[in-house]
Design a protein around this motif. Structure first.
Motif, PDB file in Angstrom:
ATOM      1  N   SER A  44       0.811  -1.217   0.000  1.00 53.95           N
ATOM      2  CA  SER A  44       0.000   0.000   0.000  1.00 53.95           C
ATOM      3  C   SER A  44       0.848   1.272   0.000  1.00 53.95           C
ATOM      4  CB  SER A  44      -0.945   0.003   1.209  1.00 53.95           C
ATOM      5  OG  SER A  44      -0.183   0.027   2.404  1.00 53.95           O
ATOM      6  N   CYS A  45       2.169   1.116  -0.066  1.00 55.71           N
ATOM      7  CA  CYS A  45       3.064   2.277  -0.048  1.00 55.71           C
ATOM      8  C   CYS A  45       2.958   3.042  -1.367  1.00 55.71           C
ATOM      9  CB  CYS A  45       4.510   1.832   0.169  1.00 55.71           C
ATOM     10  SG  CYS A  45       5.673   3.212   0.226  1.00 55.71           S
ATOM     11  N   SER A  46       2.834   4.353  -1.258  1.00 51.77           N
ATOM     12  CA  SER A  46       2.809   5.211  -2.447  1.00 51.77           C
ATOM     13  C   SER A  46       3.771   6.392  -2.271  1.00 51.77           C
ATOM     14  CB  SER A  46       1.398   5.709  -2.719  1.00 51.77           C
ATOM     15  OG  SER A  46       0.951   6.518  -1.643  1.00 51.77           O
ATOM     16  N   ALA A  47       4.787   6.206  -1.420  1.00 56.34           N
ATOM     17  CA  ALA A  47       5.718   7.298  -1.112  1.00 56.34           C
ATOM     18  C   ALA A  47       6.374   7.866  -2.361  1.00 56.34           C
ATOM     19  CB  ALA A  47       6.782   6.826  -0.117  1.00 56.34           C
ATOM     20  N   CYS A  48       6.812   7.014  -3.264  1.00 55.50           N
ATOM     21  CA  CYS A  48       7.456   7.507  -4.490  1.00 55.50           C
ATOM     22  C   CYS A  48       6.517   8.394  -5.287  1.00 55.50           C
ATOM     23  CB  CYS A  48       7.904   6.342  -5.362  1.00 55.50           C
ATOM     24  SG  CYS A  48       9.231   5.366  -4.650  1.00 55.50           S
ATOM     25  N   LEU A  49       5.286   7.940  -5.437  1.00 52.71           N
ATOM     26  CA  LEU A  49       4.296   8.702  -6.199  1.00 52.71           C
ATOM     27  C   LEU A  49       3.968  10.027  -5.515  1.00 52.71           C
ATOM     28  CD1 LEU A  49       1.856   5.770  -7.009  1.00 52.71           C
ATOM     29  CD2 LEU A  49       3.518   6.794  -8.553  1.00 52.71           C
ATOM     30  N   ASP A  50       3.868   9.999  -4.206  1.00 57.10           N
ATOM     31  CA  ASP A  50       3.452  11.182  -3.441  1.00 57.10           C
ATOM     32  C   ASP A  50       4.568  12.209  -3.261  1.00 57.10           C
ATOM     33  OD1 ASP A  50       1.033   9.852  -3.152  1.00 57.10           O
ATOM     34  OD2 ASP A  50       1.549   9.077  -1.159  1.00 57.10           O
ATOM     35  N   LEU A  51       5.821  11.749  -3.163  1.00 57.61           N
ATOM     36  CA  LEU A  51       6.908  12.633  -2.768  1.00 57.61           C
ATOM     37  C   LEU A  51       7.875  13.036  -3.865  1.00 57.61           C
ATOM     38  CD1 LEU A  51       7.739  10.937   0.641  1.00 57.61           C
ATOM     39  CD2 LEU A  51       6.477  13.044   0.270  1.00 57.61           C
ATOM     40  N   CYS A  52       7.778  12.456  -5.022  1.00 56.07           N
ATOM     41  CA  CYS A  52       8.724  12.766  -6.094  1.00 56.07           C
ATOM     42  C   CYS A  52       8.650  14.259  -6.437  1.00 56.07           C
ATOM     43  CB  CYS A  52       8.433  11.923  -7.327  1.00 56.07           C
ATOM     44  SG  CYS A  52       9.591  12.245  -8.671  1.00 56.07           S
ATOM     45  N   PRO A  53       9.752  14.986  -6.225  1.00 55.83           N
ATOM     46  CA  PRO A  53       9.718  16.441  -6.422  1.00 55.83           C
ATOM     47  C   PRO A  53       9.539  16.873  -7.878  1.00 55.83           C
ATOM     48  CG  PRO A  53      11.922  15.723  -5.819  1.00 55.83           C
ATOM     49  CD  PRO A  53      11.031  14.535  -5.701  1.00 55.83           C
ATOM     50  N   THR A  54       9.833  16.007  -8.822  1.00 56.89           N
ATOM     51  CA  THR A  54       9.696  16.374 -10.234  1.00 56.89           C
ATOM     52  C   THR A  54       8.531  15.654 -10.901  1.00 56.89           C
ATOM     53  OG1 THR A  54      11.252  14.646 -10.891  1.00 56.89           O
ATOM     54  CG2 THR A  54      12.169  16.856 -10.507  1.00 56.89           C
ATOM     55  N   ASP A  55       7.716  14.962 -10.113  1.00 52.53           N
ATOM     56  CA  ASP A  55       6.581  14.201 -10.651  1.00 52.53           C
ATOM     57  C   ASP A  55       7.022  13.248 -11.760  1.00 52.53           C
ATOM     58  OD1 ASP A  55       4.625  15.285  -8.957  1.00 52.53           O
ATOM     59  OD2 ASP A  55       4.473  17.059 -10.235  1.00 52.53           O
ATOM     60  N   GLY A  69       2.585   7.104 -13.267  1.00 53.95           N
ATOM     61  CA  GLY A  69       1.576   6.136 -12.852  1.00 53.95           C
ATOM     62  C   GLY A  69       2.224   5.115 -11.948  1.00 53.95           C
ATOM     63  N   SER A  70       1.431   4.236 -11.418  1.00 46.17           N
ATOM     64  CA  SER A  70       1.947   3.190 -10.542  1.00 46.17           C
ATOM     65  C   SER A  70       2.943   2.325 -11.312  1.00 46.17           C
ATOM     66  CB  SER A  70       0.788   2.350 -10.022  1.00 46.17           C
ATOM     67  OG  SER A  70       1.264   1.344  -9.161  1.00 46.17           O
ATOM     68  N   HIS A  71       4.151   2.245 -10.806  1.00 44.75           N
ATOM     69  CA  HIS A  71       5.223   1.437 -11.407  1.00 44.75           C
ATOM     70  C   HIS A  71       5.677   1.970 -12.763  1.00 44.75           C
ATOM     71  CE1 HIS A  71       4.547  -1.523  -8.259  1.00 44.75           C
ATOM     72  NE2 HIS A  71       3.254  -1.494  -8.580  1.00 44.75           N
ATOM     73  N   LYS A  72       5.412   3.241 -13.055  1.00 49.64           N
ATOM     74  CA  LYS A  72       5.805   3.820 -14.338  1.00 49.64           C
ATOM     75  C   LYS A  72       6.565   5.121 -14.104  1.00 49.64           C
ATOM     76  CE  LYS A  72       2.078   1.700 -16.818  1.00 49.64           C
ATOM     77  NZ  LYS A  72       0.737   1.854 -17.333  1.00 49.64           N
ATOM     78  N   LEU A  73       7.852   5.074 -14.402  1.00 51.46           N
ATOM     79  CA  LEU A  73       8.737   6.211 -14.178  1.00 51.46           C
ATOM     80  C   LEU A  73       9.153   6.824 -15.513  1.00 51.46           C
ATOM     81  CD1 LEU A  73      10.650   7.787 -12.141  1.00 51.46           C
ATOM     82  CD2 LEU A  73      12.379   6.144 -12.853  1.00 51.46           C
ATOM     83  N   ASP A  74       9.029   8.141 -15.607  1.00 54.52           N
ATOM     84  CA  ASP A  74       9.550   8.867 -16.761  1.00 54.52           C
ATOM     85  C   ASP A  74      10.957   9.320 -16.384  1.00 54.52           C
ATOM     86  OD1 ASP A  74      10.249  10.579 -18.797  1.00 54.52           O
ATOM     87  OD2 ASP A  74       8.416  11.779 -18.694  1.00 54.52           O
ATOM     88  N   ASP A  88      15.939  10.482  -3.134  1.00 54.74           N
ATOM     89  CA  ASP A  88      15.611   9.532  -2.070  1.00 54.74           C
ATOM     90  C   ASP A  88      14.584  10.068  -1.079  1.00 54.74           C
ATOM     91  OD1 ASP A  88      17.232   7.485  -3.046  1.00 54.74           O
ATOM     92  OD2 ASP A  88      18.989   8.189  -1.942  1.00 54.74           O
ATOM     93  N   ASP A  89      13.775  11.059  -1.476  1.00 53.00           N
ATOM     94  CA  ASP A  89      12.765  11.608  -0.585  1.00 53.00           C
ATOM     95  C   ASP A  89      11.813  10.526  -0.083  1.00 53.00           C
ATOM     96  OD1 ASP A  89      13.920  14.037  -1.028  1.00 53.00           O
ATOM     97  OD2 ASP A  89      12.167  14.980  -1.904  1.00 53.00           O
ATOM     98  N   CYS A  90      11.534   9.543  -0.914  1.00 55.81           N
ATOM     99  CA  CYS A  90      10.610   8.486  -0.518  1.00 55.81           C
ATOM    100  C   CYS A  90      11.218   7.573   0.542  1.00 55.81           C
ATOM    101  CB  CYS A  90      10.186   7.658  -1.726  1.00 55.81           C
ATOM    102  SG  CYS A  90      11.562   6.884  -2.607  1.00 55.81           S
ATOM    103  N   GLN A  91      12.517   7.653   0.775  1.00 54.55           N
ATOM    104  CA  GLN A  91      13.197   6.810   1.757  1.00 54.55           C
ATOM    105  C   GLN A  91      13.229   7.456   3.144  1.00 54.55           C
ATOM    106  OE1 GLN A  91      14.277   3.686   0.864  1.00 54.55           O
ATOM    107  NE2 GLN A  91      13.346   4.200  -1.093  1.00 54.55           N
ATOM    108  N   LEU A  92      12.861   8.714   3.223  1.00 52.83           N
ATOM    109  CA  LEU A  92      12.934   9.432   4.516  1.00 52.83           C
ATOM    110  C   LEU A  92      11.809   9.069   5.434  1.00 52.83           C
ATOM    111  CD1 LEU A  92      13.921  12.924   3.120  1.00 52.83           C
ATOM    112  CD2 LEU A  92      15.419  11.180   4.071  1.00 52.83           C
TER     113      LEU A  92
END
Length: 65
Positions: free
Chosen positions: A9-20, A24-29, A61-65
């Motif tokens: 249920s973790c969505s830290a990467c999606l929520d915290l990425c400073p450059t968006d 989508g889920s599991h999809k990184l630009d 690494d914002d999602c790791q904090l």
């Protein structure tokens, strides 16, 4: 790709990425990813992304904090 979902249920990467960078889920630009921009990109970082990077030099690494 992973055969199982390791995020749960973790969505830290999606929520915290400073450059968006997550489009989508599991999809990184990668073109928006700070790690790519600061380590891999050959050339200048796009001007529109510079303010979003803040003082980060090698990824965020914002999602790791």
């Amino acid at each position: 790709p992973f055969e199982t979902d390791h995020c749960g249920s973790c969505s830290a990467c999606l929520d915290l990425c400073p450059t968006d960078a997550f489009v989508g889920s599991h999809k990184l630009d990668a073109r928006r990813c700070i790690s790519y921009l600061t380590i891999e990109l050959k050339g200048s970082i796009p001007e529109e992304l510079r303010p979003l990077m803040g003082n980060r030099v090698f990824g965020c690494d914002d999602c790791q904090l």
